[in-house]
Design a protein around this motif. Structure first.
Motif, PDB file in Angstrom:
ATOM      1  N   SER A  61      -6.630 -16.136   3.354  1.00 24.92           N
ATOM      2  CA  SER A  61      -7.484 -15.992   4.686  1.00 24.92           C
ATOM      3  C   SER A  61      -6.628 -17.327   5.712  1.00 24.92           C
ATOM      4  O   SER A  61      -6.271 -17.878   5.776  1.00 24.92           O
ATOM      5  CB  SER A  61      -9.245 -16.942   5.486  1.00 24.92           C
ATOM      6  OG  SER A  61      -9.822 -16.221   4.403  1.00 24.92           O
ATOM      7  N   ASP A 110      -6.386  -7.394  -3.197  1.00 26.11           N
ATOM      8  CA  ASP A 110      -6.639  -5.697  -3.985  1.00 26.11           C
ATOM      9  C   ASP A 110      -5.298  -6.229  -4.915  1.00 26.11           C
ATOM     10  O   ASP A 110      -3.467  -5.610  -4.047  1.00 26.11           O
ATOM     11  CB  ASP A 110      -6.832  -4.586  -2.977  1.00 26.11           C
ATOM     12  CG  ASP A 110      -6.572  -3.593  -3.461  1.00 26.11           C
ATOM     13  OD1 ASP A 110      -5.808  -3.500  -4.732  1.00 26.11           O
ATOM     14  OD2 ASP A 110      -6.369  -2.511  -2.848  1.00 26.11           O
ATOM     15  N   VAL A 160     -13.558  -4.206  10.935  1.00 30.68           N
ATOM     16  CA  VAL A 160     -13.584  -4.068   9.404  1.00 30.68           C
ATOM     17  C   VAL A 160     -12.345  -3.233   9.399  1.00 30.68           C
ATOM     18  O   VAL A 160     -13.012  -1.655   8.997  1.00 30.68           O
ATOM     19  CB  VAL A 160     -14.721  -4.324   9.137  1.00 30.68           C
ATOM     20  CG1 VAL A 160     -14.817  -4.066   8.258  1.00 30.68           C
ATOM     21  CG2 VAL A 160     -15.591  -5.166   9.536  1.00 30.68           C
ATOM     22  N   ASP A 181     -10.137  -0.602   4.083  1.00 27.54           N
ATOM     23  CA  ASP A 181     -10.548  -1.594   2.236  1.00 27.54           C
ATOM     24  C   ASP A 181     -11.248  -2.191   2.692  1.00 27.54           C
ATOM     25  O   ASP A 181     -11.117  -2.970   1.552  1.00 27.54           O
ATOM     26  CB  ASP A 181      -8.710  -2.146   2.139  1.00 27.54           C
ATOM     27  CG  ASP A 181      -8.409  -3.356   3.209  1.00 27.54           C
ATOM     28  OD1 ASP A 181      -8.882  -2.867   4.112  1.00 27.54           O
ATOM     29  OD2 ASP A 181      -7.696  -4.207   2.710  1.00 27.54           O
ATOM     30  N   GLY A 182     -11.866  -3.184   4.217  1.00 35.46           N
ATOM     31  CA  GLY A 182     -13.105  -3.641   3.802  1.00 35.46           C
ATOM     32  C   GLY A 182     -12.785  -4.741   3.985  1.00 35.46           C
ATOM     33  O   GLY A 182     -13.074  -6.410   4.709  1.00 35.46           O
ATOM     34  N   SER A 183     -11.193  -5.260   4.907  1.00 38.15           N
ATOM     35  CA  SER A 183     -10.541  -6.370   5.514  1.00 38.15           C
ATOM     36  C   SER A 183     -11.460  -6.839   6.945  1.00 38.15           C
ATOM     37  O   SER A 183     -11.495  -5.528   7.215  1.00 38.15           O
ATOM     38  CB  SER A 183      -8.659  -6.673   5.191  1.00 38.15           C
ATOM     39  OG  SER A 183      -8.210  -6.022   3.864  1.00 38.15           O
ATOM     40  N   LYS A 184     -11.133  -7.961   6.813  1.00 37.47           N
ATOM     41  CA  LYS A 184     -11.809  -8.063   8.240  1.00 37.47           C
ATOM     42  C   LYS A 184     -11.170  -8.672   9.301  1.00 37.47           C
ATOM     43  O   LYS A 184     -10.624  -9.782   8.802  1.00 37.47           O
ATOM     44  CB  LYS A 184     -13.315  -8.940   8.113  1.00 37.47           C
ATOM     45  CG  LYS A 184     -14.291  -8.830   7.229  1.00 37.47           C
ATOM     46  CD  LYS A 184     -15.419  -9.828   6.991  1.00 37.47           C
ATOM     47  CE  LYS A 184     -16.918  -9.309   6.654  1.00 37.47           C
ATOM     48  NZ  LYS A 184     -17.291  -9.978   5.644  1.00 37.47           N
ATOM     49  N   GLY A 206      -5.133 -11.904  -1.236  1.00 34.35           N
ATOM     50  CA  GLY A 206      -6.181 -11.422  -0.735  1.00 34.35           C
ATOM     51  C   GLY A 206      -6.329 -12.832  -0.389  1.00 34.35           C
ATOM     52  O   GLY A 206      -6.501 -13.799  -0.712  1.00 34.35           O
ATOM     53  N   GLU A 218      -8.524 -11.594   7.386  1.00 33.24           N
ATOM     54  CA  GLU A 218      -9.444 -11.813   5.789  1.00 33.24           C
ATOM     55  C   GLU A 218      -9.471 -10.528   5.031  1.00 33.24           C
ATOM     56  O   GLU A 218     -10.182  -9.774   5.466  1.00 33.24           O
ATOM     57  CB  GLU A 218     -11.325 -12.370   6.203  1.00 33.24           C
ATOM     58  CG  GLU A 218     -11.529 -14.009   6.568  1.00 33.24           C
ATOM     59  CD  GLU A 218     -12.690 -14.122   7.022  1.00 33.24           C
ATOM     60  OE1 GLU A 218     -13.891 -13.252   6.587  1.00 33.24           O
ATOM     61  OE2 GLU A 218     -13.776 -15.507   7.386  1.00 33.24           O
ATOM     62  N   VAL A 219      -8.549 -10.888   4.255  1.00 33.31           N
ATOM     63  CA  VAL A 219      -7.786  -9.722   3.841  1.00 33.31           C
ATOM     64  C   VAL A 219      -8.692  -9.417   2.345  1.00 33.31           C
ATOM     65  O   VAL A 219      -8.846 -10.560   2.033  1.00 33.31           O
ATOM     66  CB  VAL A 219      -6.473  -9.690   3.274  1.00 33.31           C
ATOM     67  CG1 VAL A 219      -6.269  -8.910   2.146  1.00 33.31           C
ATOM     68  CG2 VAL A 219      -5.039  -9.707   4.086  1.00 33.31           C
ATOM     69  N   GLN A 220      -9.048  -8.591   2.391  1.00 35.34           N
ATOM     70  CA  GLN A 220     -10.075  -7.880   0.722  1.00 35.34           C
ATOM     71  C   GLN A 220      -9.322  -7.940  -0.211  1.00 35.34           C
ATOM     72  O   GLN A 220      -7.524  -7.293   0.067  1.00 35.34           O
ATOM     73  CB  GLN A 220     -10.588  -6.925   1.218  1.00 35.34           C
ATOM     74  CG  GLN A 220     -11.217  -5.967  -0.621  1.00 35.34           C
ATOM     75  CD  GLN A 220     -12.953  -6.808  -0.263  1.00 35.34           C
ATOM     76  OE1 GLN A 220     -13.812  -7.591   0.926  1.00 35.34           O
ATOM     77  NE2 GLN A 220     -13.619  -6.741  -0.975  1.00 35.34           N
TER      78      GLN A 220
END
Length: 390
Positions: free
Chosen positions: A259, A239, A198, A201-204, A257, A235-237
């Motif tokens: 997948s 922004d 992770v 920026d929180g993207s997985k 943002g 899996e992009v957060q």
């Protein structure tokens, strides 16, 4: 007392769906062992197999029927036409039929705790892949990782890491790291490994075997950029103020943002598959927008080619599955080689056939190759090498 047809059908269905208890599997195997009326037993198996949803079967209808006929014929006579010594209802034979039709399912879990005299050839040295990776820090030091966390102590900045367990590395952004935009880490999986991260920026991000991702400890204010090799699922957060860019070789994918899956191995064609959202792919001066369900690859002249694909197949590895749709043997075996960390070679004119099926990535190499053997793919094992034979 002989088991009823309805009971046998129920046991077979529960077994295939991996819902059977140990006592139910024992009851099923006992019924097979006792036999008695082979034509009746075969009929029940055929009926139940035909009732399965097509997408739940291990192989296509035509392939499944051909495999079943081969196994049934194998139980009746040798290639010379002479009857076999063992009876048609021999325990090993009917177990082979049920395992074939059910894709090996729960039987092996059940047998692990039993010793019923049925021997299985096991290649103990070849095991499925696991959660493992190596984290290379900005100073060049390397920290090995596994499912439990840091396997070897290292000078890792714990201000940047919120947690590391179950094959996932989690970063966090702190006040102390705001200026660390030029500090990069690289997470890499070996053959036989997978891992998750992770990002700050929180993207997985999920890494398949023999893959890597290079990323900063903190993304700068205007852009989020990473570099990858191998196969990686994102899996992009979202922004909107900072696009997320994935660079692989001379190619780039930019998103806000979404997948998507990128496959970029040296020995395979580049593939970018969009699951949801929207991405723009740039390659060799060309640019193409992708819609969900589309896959982009490059032609020999460098142009971007779009095709509609089954996205479930393309990200099956992330969900713990081998999933093939009319795939050739070399394509399948490349995935097998990376996941089990083995070498695959070919002798003679191996079958130019295509297979469709779904198998867990947790099965042993013995189970997986047995499935392929029933599909007519002959092979032998030499240490950590599998030779596909003519």
């Amino acid at each position: 007392m002989r088991i009823s047809r309805d009971r046998l059908r129920t046991l077979f269905r529960r077994y295939y769906e991996n819902a059977a208890t140990e006592s139910e599997i024992s009851e099923l195997m006992a019924a097979i062992r006792e036999g008695g009326e082979d034509e009746w037993l075969e009929l029940v198996i055929r009926e139940e197999w035909n009732a399965l949803r097509p997408d739940a079967r291990l192989f296509t209808d035509a392939t499944s029927e051909r495999i079943l006929e081969v196994v049934l014929q194998n139980g009746k006579e040798e290639s010379t036409g002479r009857p076999r010594v063992r009876p048609l209802h021999a325990y090993r034979y009917w177990v082979a039929v049920v395992l074939l039709m059910a894709g090996f399912g729960a039987y092996w879990k059940w047998k692990d705790n039993r010793n019923d005299g049925l021997t299985t050839k096991v290649t103990a040295a070849i095991t499925p892949g696991t959660n493992k990776a190596a984290l290379t820090l900005s100073d060049g030091s390397v920290v090995p990782l596994d499912s439990a966390g840091l396997t070897v102590g290292g000078s890792i900045d714990m201000h940047a890491i919120a947690g590391n367990e179950n094959g996932r590395l989690v970063y966090k952004t702190s006040e102390e790291l705001k200026e660390a935009t030029e500090t990069f880490n690289t997470l890499a999986t070996p053959r036989g490994g997978q891992y998750q991260v992770v990002l700050p920026d929180g993207s997985k991000v999920w890494l398949n075997a023999s893959s890597s991702i290079r990323y900063p400890l903190v993304f700068p204010g205007t852009e989020r950029r990473v570099e990858i090799k191998g196969e990686v699922y994102f899996e992009v957060q979202p922004d909107r103020s900072r696009p997320f860019t994935v660079q692989f070789g001379d190619n780039e994918v930019t998103v806000l943002g979404t997948s998507f899956n990128v496959k970029y191995y040296a020995d395979e064609a580049m593939q970018t598959t969009l699951i949801e959202g929207a991405v723009a792919l740039r390659s060799a001066g060309n640019e193409q927008l992708l819609r969900p369900g589309e896959q982009a690859s490059t032609s020999a002249d460098g142009k971007i080619v779009l095709t509609k694909v089954d996205v479930e197949e393309k990200i099956a590895w992330k969900n713990g599955l081998f999933l093939f749709q009319a795939a050739g043997i070399p394509e399948i075996m490349k995935q097998v080689a990376r996941w089990y960390d083995i070498e695959v070679t070919y002798e003679g004119n191996f079958p130019e056939r295509q297979l469709t099926g779904k198998v867990s990535r947790n099965v042993s190499i013995t189970e997986l190759m047995a499935i392929f053997q029933y599909a007519g793919i002959n092979h032998r094992v030499e240490g950590r090498k599998i030779v596909i034979e003519e």
